[in-house]
Write an enzyme that holds these catalytic residues in place. Structure first.
Site, mmCIF file in Angstrom:
data_model
loop_
_atom_site.group_PDB
_atom_site.id
_atom_site.type_symbol
_atom_site.label_atom_id
_atom_site.label_comp_id
_atom_site.label_asym_id
_atom_site.label_seq_id
_atom_site.Cartn_x
_atom_site.Cartn_y
_atom_site.Cartn_z
ATOM 1 C CB SER A 157 34.512 37.174 35.336
ATOM 2 O OG SER A 157 35.076 36.347 36.312
ATOM 3 C CG ASP A 322 39.095 32.300 30.729
ATOM 4 O OD1 ASP A 322 39.676 31.884 31.754
ATOM 5 O OD2 ASP A 322 38.004 32.904 30.763
ATOM 6 C CG HIS A 355 39.159 35.042 33.706
ATOM 7 N ND1 HIS A 355 38.037 34.523 33.112
ATOM 8 C CD2 HIS A 355 38.726 35.786 34.763
ATOM 9 C CE1 HIS A 355 36.953 34.941 33.776
ATOM 10 N NE2 HIS A 355 37.352 35.699 34.780
#
Length: 384
Positions: A157, A322, A355
């Site tokens: 991320s 995601d 995610h």
């Protein structure tokens, strides 16, 4: 903590605070006169200092990536599934460094720290920092540790953005970058989510224009709402449906506005817990750093040109469900790397958790990650 440590745990670990006196110029034009970085390390640095791996954390992460802080701990570090003996980032092979970024609220210098100019907490006076600023501070950290070149810089991320920036800003100081569940820049939708979260915080009457420390309070309600919004975007519709469905807490409608569905109760719990452990000003800083990240900006908005600055090999991993940082964004990055003739391996992992999948030990994910890190460890061994 369990009665006996798992054999693949790094065990009991202790954070260290490193102080830096040299001013750090920031991308926004200001500078920090001095600062602290809190780190944890796992494994042993080899004689030629060639087996070091840097772990970069995501928005709400910190330096505690693996192991336990005390025998009473019930929960290990945030990436314990991937760091430890025999795990993808194998501490029998690598010396692993994990840090809390500048602007954080877990010991590194940030809004909760004392401003040497006036003896009060920085609060809203702490300068806005960027991913590039973090990487510059991390380069100084590497200098302090005597690490000229990382075997790999790894992150998921927002951490993946830092790994990417490392490859561009310091191309001769890392041999590999592992970019997981990340993106070369935020979409308008993602910036919008961040703005809603920030507005929830700044609209809380307890925010006090960011000077809530002086009133010995916190904008609890705003932080709770910000985390609830964020948490929804980290999960997929399928994973939320599988975990909660439309289950009612008491098996009957109450015809009111309290938390009646299990998913409502879960989000409120996550928000309340987060508001007790994270600083509001730090949340504003971290989300703005996400918004600003765009390595192509300095290269005529040409991502391939930005990637031509890199010299390292890349592993890019995305997850099918995601929707926050979708596989399409990873593919955009990979295509730019290919156009720039960089060395890149790419995998899209089928996983239903949205995610958050980069934190969940899916077997295919672990296999791909482990395989690439094994190649790196073999390179380190062959070069000695």
């Amino acid at each position: 903590m369990p009665d006996s440590l798992p054999p693949d745990s790094v065990g009991l670990v202790e954070p260290r605070t490193l102080h830096f006196d040299e001013p750090l110029p920031l991308q926004g034009g200001r500078s920090l006169p001095s600062y602290d970085l809190v780190i944890e390390t796992y494994g042993e640095l080899n004689a030629d200092r060639s087996n070091a791996v840097l772990i970069c954390h995501a928005l709400s992460g910190n330096h505690h990536a693996a192991g336990y802080h005390s025998p009473e701990d019930r929960k290990p570090g945030w990436w314990d599934t991937c760091i430890g003996p025999g795990k993808p980032i194998d501490t029998n092979r690598f010396f692993v460094v994990s840090l809390n970024n500048l602007g954080g609220c877990h010991g590194s210098t940030g809004p909760t720290s004392i401003n040497p100019a006036n003896g009060r907490r920085y609060g809203p006076d702490f300068p806005v920092v960027t991913v590039r600023d973090w990487v510059d501070s991390q380069a100084r950290l590497a200098d302090r540790l005597g690490i000229d070149c990382w075997a790999a810089v790894v992150g998921g991320s927002l951490g993946g953005m830092q790994a990417l920036q490392w490859a561009i800003s310091y191309p001769d100081r890392l041999r590999h970058a592992v970019v997981i569940a990340s993106t070369p820049r935020l979409s308008a939708q993602n910036i919008a989510f961040n703005e809603v979260a920030r507005k929830a915080i700044t609209s809380d009457p307890a925010f006090r224009d960011g000077r809530y420390y002086e009133d010995n309070t916190i904008p609890r309600h705003g932080l709770m709402l910000a985390r609830m919004v964020g948490h929804i975007t980290y999960l997929s519709d399928a994973s939320m449906g599988e975990k909660f469905g439309r289950e009612l807490r008491d098996q009957a409608f109450k015809f009111g506005y309290d938390a009646e569905f299990q998913v409502e109760s879960y989000l409120r719990y996550q928000g309340e817990r987060f508001s007790e452990n994270f600083d509001a000003n730090t949340y504003l800083l971290m989300t703005r750093a996400l918004d600003y990240f765009d390595p192509a900006y300095d290269y005529g908005n040409n991502l391939a040109e930005a990637m031509r600055q890199a010299q390292c090999g890349f592993l890019v991993i995305s997850f099918s469900s995601d929707w926050r940082f979708s596989p399409a964004r990873s593919e955009e990055l990979v295509n730019a790397m290919i156009e720039a003739r960089r060395r890149v391996s790419y995998a899209e992992i089928e996983a239903p958790w949205g995610h958050d999948a980069f934190l969940i030990p899916t077997q295919r994910y672990l296999d791909v990650f482990s395989g690439y890190m094994t190649r790196i460890s073999e390179e380190v061994a062959d070069a000695r």
